[in-house]
Structures are given as C-alpha cells and as structure tokens.
Motif scaffolding. Structure first.
Motif, PDB file in Angstrom:
ATOM      1  N   GLY A 229       0.933  -1.231  -0.018  1.00 27.94           N
ATOM      2  CA  GLY A 229      -0.096   0.040   0.096  1.00 27.94           C
ATOM      3  C   GLY A 229       0.800   1.143   0.033  1.00 27.94           C
ATOM      4  N   MET A 230       2.047   1.131   0.069  1.00 30.14           N
ATOM      5  CA  MET A 230       2.912   2.379   0.123  1.00 30.14           C
ATOM      6  C   MET A 230       3.326   2.654  -1.380  1.00 30.14           C
ATOM      7  SD  MET A 230       5.498   1.647   3.411  1.00 30.14           S
ATOM      8  CE  MET A 230       6.186   3.212   3.060  1.00 30.14           C
ATOM      9  N   MET A 268      -8.930  -0.817  -2.802  1.00 28.38           N
ATOM     10  CA  MET A 268      -9.909  -0.323  -1.792  1.00 28.38           C
ATOM     11  C   MET A 268     -10.258   1.045  -2.475  1.00 28.38           C
ATOM     12  SD  MET A 268     -10.372  -2.379   0.546  1.00 28.38           S
ATOM     13  CE  MET A 268     -10.541  -1.827   2.150  1.00 28.38           C
ATOM     14  N   GLY A 269     -11.241   1.661  -1.746  1.00 30.64           N
ATOM     15  CA  GLY A 269     -11.519   3.040  -1.869  1.00 30.64           C
ATOM     16  C   GLY A 269     -12.199   3.447  -3.362  1.00 30.64           C
ATOM     17  N   TYR A 290     -17.091  -6.762  -8.138  1.00 33.88           N
ATOM     18  CA  TYR A 290     -17.138  -6.165  -6.927  1.00 33.88           C
ATOM     19  C   TYR A 290     -15.788  -5.920  -6.391  1.00 33.88           C
ATOM     20  CZ  TYR A 290     -15.336 -10.276  -4.462  1.00 33.88           C
ATOM     21  OH  TYR A 290     -14.663 -11.358  -4.033  1.00 33.88           O
ATOM     22  N   SER A 291     -15.693  -5.002  -5.556  1.00 29.78           N
ATOM     23  CA  SER A 291     -14.307  -4.543  -5.038  1.00 29.78           C
ATOM     24  C   SER A 291     -14.349  -4.895  -3.393  1.00 29.78           C
ATOM     25  CB  SER A 291     -13.952  -3.016  -5.206  1.00 29.78           C
ATOM     26  OG  SER A 291     -14.791  -2.393  -4.414  1.00 29.78           O
ATOM     27  N   PHE A 292     -13.169  -4.415  -2.750  1.00 30.81           N
ATOM     28  CA  PHE A 292     -13.077  -4.628  -1.310  1.00 30.81           C
ATOM     29  C   PHE A 292     -13.716  -3.391  -0.416  1.00 30.81           C
ATOM     30  CE2 PHE A 292     -10.867  -8.002  -2.540  1.00 30.81           C
ATOM     31  CZ  PHE A 292     -10.736  -9.068  -1.118  1.00 30.81           C
ATOM     32  N   ALA A 293     -14.246  -2.370  -1.217  1.00 32.99           N
ATOM     33  CA  ALA A 293     -14.963  -0.991  -0.644  1.00 32.99           C
ATOM     34  C   ALA A 293     -15.719  -1.130   0.379  1.00 32.99           C
ATOM     35  CB  ALA A 293     -15.564  -0.364  -2.013  1.00 32.99           C
TER      36      ALA A 293
END
Length: 535
Positions: A229-230, A268-269, A290-293
């Motif tokens: 995530g960085m 995400m997001g 679908y996503s992890f949102a």
C-alpha cells in the motif's frame, strides 16, 4: 437470455469449511451436495464455490496446479457433476472461482518454464534478469510480504509473484497463454457451469517495460504486510491490456446461454469503484464486478453512498455486485461491532442494508447465522501471511472456520474427524439447529424473499436523500413501486421529521407517527408511499 444475475442473490460457499462427507476434516463437494436443500431454502439464486481445482493448497486452492482437475480433497469430476446436477434440479446456478492471473509453482506449465530460457513454455510466466547489482527488476511488492520477485537459480532470472513465491504470475502478453487459459474456462462451461468468479481480475497483465511504481500519494499506515500500500500500483496491475482479455473471455461466455462473470477488483476506496465501472462498461466485458470497498471497517453513510454513487456515475450501463463479507476479511458482525447495539441488531441491520442495494447481492456462508469472527491462537493458524507476521497480522482463518450445523454434535456437525480449523463454542452457539422462528437465519430468508417480491428492490433505480450522519437514506423506484430505505448506522436513537405520509413496509426498531420517524439503535425502515418522498 434472461440475465438472471441482475437481481440475483449469490451465496458464497468456502468448500473446505462447509460440510465434510468423508471424516478427513476438510469439506468437500459431496458435503455441499448434501446441503443443497439448505441453500435452496435460503431463497438464493446461485452458489459461488471458492477454488476446487487441483492444488498443493499453499494458499488454500488459490494456487492451481491443474485447471482441469478437481482436487482430491474435494472429490473428483463425478462429484462436481453431481453437485451441478443437484443444484440445477433445485433451480440454483453454480459459479466457480477461476484463479487465472497466477498458478502454483507445481503446475506443469511452470515446471517446464523454469527449466530453461528456450523451451516451449519459457515465456509463459513473467521472467526478468536481475539488475546489475543482483537486485529484483522492479520495486514491486507482494501482497504477502517482501518483493514480488523470486530468484530462480535454474534459469538465473527472477519470476514475478503478486502473492506467495509459490504462486508465479502467468505472462498474459503471450497469446499462447491466453489461448490456454480460455481453453480451461471452456472446459468447465462445457460441463454445465453457469459462470465464473474471477479472482484478482485486474492483475492479469503487467508493464512490459518493467517500470517501478511511484510512492503512494498519501502514505498509509504501514502494517506488517502493507508495504504494498505504500506504492501507486500502476505498473504491476490494472493495465490497459486487461480490457482486451476480458473481451476475449466475454466472447467465449456469450457462446453459451445465460453465463455470468463477476470479477474481484483488488483495490480499496474510490479507485476500486472506478475500476468496477471500467470493467463492466458496455456489453463486451464483465457482467459485473465487486471490490473491497464495502469489506473494510468503514461504517458510515457517506462511505456507502460514495461507493454506490461512484459506481452509478462511473458505469451508468454497468452492473455492481455488493457484499459485506467474504473469505478474505473479518466477519461483518465482528468488524462493525463498535457501531452495534448487539450482535443480532447489527446482523439484522446489515442484512436490511444489503438487500436494499441496487445490483447483485452476495452473502458469505455463515453470515445468515449472524456468525462472528473466530479467535485463534498461533498454533491453530493455516493462513500464510498470519503465520509469517503473527501477531501483527491475524490473517484470514478467523472467517474461514467451519460452518456450524448442530450445536451439540462433534465439531458442530461439520465433520466426524479433526477439522482443518477448529470449531469453537461462540461459533457453535449460532448453529443452524439453534436458529428458530425469530433467528437471524429466519430473518435472512424473510429479507431475501421480500427483495424478490418487490420490484423496487429487485430492479429499481437508486436516488440518495441527504440526511446527517449516521443516517443513510435513498429511494428505490421501479415502474410500479417506490420504496424509501433509511438506516441508522449507530447504536443511538435517531429521529427524522416526515414531509409526506408513509407506511413502514418492513423494518427494525422503528416507530412512526404522523410527522416523525424514529429509529432505535441499528434501526431501519423500508417506507412505502406515493409520489412524494416522505424524507
């Protein structure tokens, strides 16, 4: 084509943990077939099976060693055929997880590929020379910690893996790889499968120039496995070439009747919603995505509204799939406990919300029981990132523990042997045989039936109503019905003045007077009314 999937409710089965028919402690296809009457009684339309293909199980089947074989843990092709026939006889569709972006390092393709740089499969995976100092070709990270590159001394090169080092990424830039993958998909469609859940659907292609990713614009909090995530992961996934492959895959599925593909967008997001829209745009890509949102800790009206409106604006002709839980995230009742009056109240609120959303709905096994996350100790873990980074990372085992059928039976009726993950008392207490007339299970059945019986929920369009937090509100309108849905996403009572007359069609912890709607903690209401919106 009847496009059955547009209003469908899909039930995810994690085969390892559903029902063991052999006593080896691992669920299997015959066990799922045994429980088809239970699944059909929920009122769902389709079963999604997590991976069942031959695998060394380093990542619980998401490391495929043979795309054309059922893993012996789960049965064989005859057991698969029996499951398909049994499901179809009950009016249920079946889709299976297809893990196409990578294989196991035990797959024959990779075994051949790593032998040399000039064999028939040499370019079937993503190989690259070391940099002059011997370091990996790019700065890309693996989701499971460490670099996304593993050095192979046999070839003297690195190979790419977005997950475990034993999960090498296929080279989708090679047309022979694409053709081979499409052939494996055709194999299962020819056996009667109704579609695919496409794992990591935005990971198929990588940047051929092997450019390193820039740092993330906003540095996230770094957990043990969150080096990924960085970075802005723009060169290792979501490449533009993905779209052409999806079009090839859609062209294949369109040769069959009423096949559906749903893609898992690994983001995400806001960006995840944008990709969902792009990947479902038009009629020649995915049927839905679908996503992890909605699978994270966020539980506020602004978040849910942004997810849904973001998809509406990003893909006006696309179709979303919404779910609150799956095999990769903590169970929703535990994840949102800080907002709950009780476990039951948050379970009912989550069900009421999900069944009101526009699109296709997904339920993960056990959520219909109000199941909670299982607390495990290190010695009980099987999940690779948890084992590597414990205790900073709890892993995914807590949501994968076995389905509970009978509270007082050994292992709650899941197996007569030692289960692959333990069945603990808090989970067994929510067993199917403990779910009475006023239970969470009965509530899910009621809500699924209500969604199907009301066209505003099954097919209606969504228009949001601006109310202050913690209230989420919107109308769902079809040609012959309009409902207004309002949810209190807190444990504190909330009151809303009414602008027009209305009736409570369905709800929880709700009181209605001529001019005020009051929702108790975790309360919600589906309001029936005429042309004038009451809120």
């Amino acid at each position: 084509m009847n496009e059955w999937w547009r209003s469908a409710v899909i039930y995810q089965v994690y085969p390892r943990s559903y029902q063991d028919s052999t006593g080896d402690g691992v669920g299997d296809l015959a066990g799922i077939t045994r429980r088809l009457d239970y699944i059909a009684a929920l009122g769902v339309d389709c079963i999604w099976l997590s991976p069942i293909f031959a695998s060394p199980q380093a990542d619980m089947g998401y490391d495929v060693s043979d795309y054309l074989a059922v893993d012996p843990l789960f049965g064989d092709l005859a057991a698969f055929d029996d499951l398909i026939a049994g499901a179809h006889a009950r009016g249920l569709k079946v889709i299976v997880d297809q893990v196409l972006s990578h294989t196991s390092d035990q797959h024959d393709w990779f075994k051949q590929s790593r032998v040399s740089r000039d064999n028939d499969k040499a370019d079937w995976y993503v190989w690259a020379d070391p940099l002059p100092d011997g370091s990996p070709p790019t700065n890309w990270h693996s989701h499971f910690g460490g670099p996304a590159w593993e050095f192979d001394p046999q070839r003297g090169q690195y190979y790419l893996h977005n997950f475990l080092a034993s999960q090498p990424d296929l080279n989708f830039h090679n047309p022979d790889v694409v053709d081979a993958i499409l052939a494996t998909c055709k194999f299962w469609l020819d056996r009667g499968l109704d579609g695919f859940r496409l794992d990591t659907v935005n990971y198929y292609f990588h940047d051929q120039d092997l450019r390193s990713n820039p740092p993330a614009q906003a540095q996230p909090q770094v957990m043990a496995t969150d080096l990924y995530g960085m970075q802005q992961n723009i060169y290792n996934k979501t490449r533009p070439e993905n779209l052409h492959f999806l079009e090839r895959l859609r062209a294949l599925t369109d040769q069959y009747d009423d096949i559906m593909m749903v893609g898992e967008v690994g983001e995400m997001g806001r960006r995840s919603i944008e990709i969902m829209g792009e990947y479902t745009q038009g009629t020649d890509r995915l049927h839905m995505a679908y996503s992890f949102a909605m699978l994270g800790p966020d539980f506020n009206a602004e978040h849910f509204r942004n997810c849904i409106e973001g998809f509406q604006s990003g893909a006006p002709d696309g179709h979303p799939y919404w779910s609150f839980s799956n095999h990769d995230v903590p169970r929703q009742v535990t994840r949102w406990a800080d907002h709950a009056v009780s476990e039951d109240s948050i379970a009912r609120l989550a069900c009421g919300m999900l069944m009101s959303f526009e699109g296709t709905i997904g339920i993960y096994q056990g959520e219909e029981l109000g199941q909670t996350e299982t607390e495990l100790v290190f010695e009980e873990l099987t999940d690779p990132p948890a084992i590597r980074y414990w205790p900073a990372v709890k892993g995914r085992d807590g949501c994968r523990t076995p389905m509970v059928w009978e509270k007082d039976a050994p292992n709650a009726g899941f197996t007569t042997g030692k289960p692959w993950l333990p069945v603990k008392a808090p989970q067994a207490a929510k067993a199917v045989d403990q779910q009475g007339a006023d239970s969470i299970l009965a509530y899910y059945k009621k809500m699924i039936a209500y969604r199907k019986d009301n066209p505003a929920l099954a097919r209606g369009k969504t228009t949001f109503i601006s109310l202050p937090e913690p209230l989420l509100a919107f109308t769902r309108a079809s040609d012959d019905q309009t409902l207004t849905c309002i949810f209190n996403l807190s444990a504190t009572e909330q009151s809303v003045p009414l602008k027009a007359s209305t009736e409570v069609a369905l709800g929880q912890a709700v009181a209605l007077t001529d001019d005020t709607l009051t929702l108790g903690g975790n309360g919600f209401a589906y309001l029936s009314h005429g042309d004038d919106t009451p809120l």
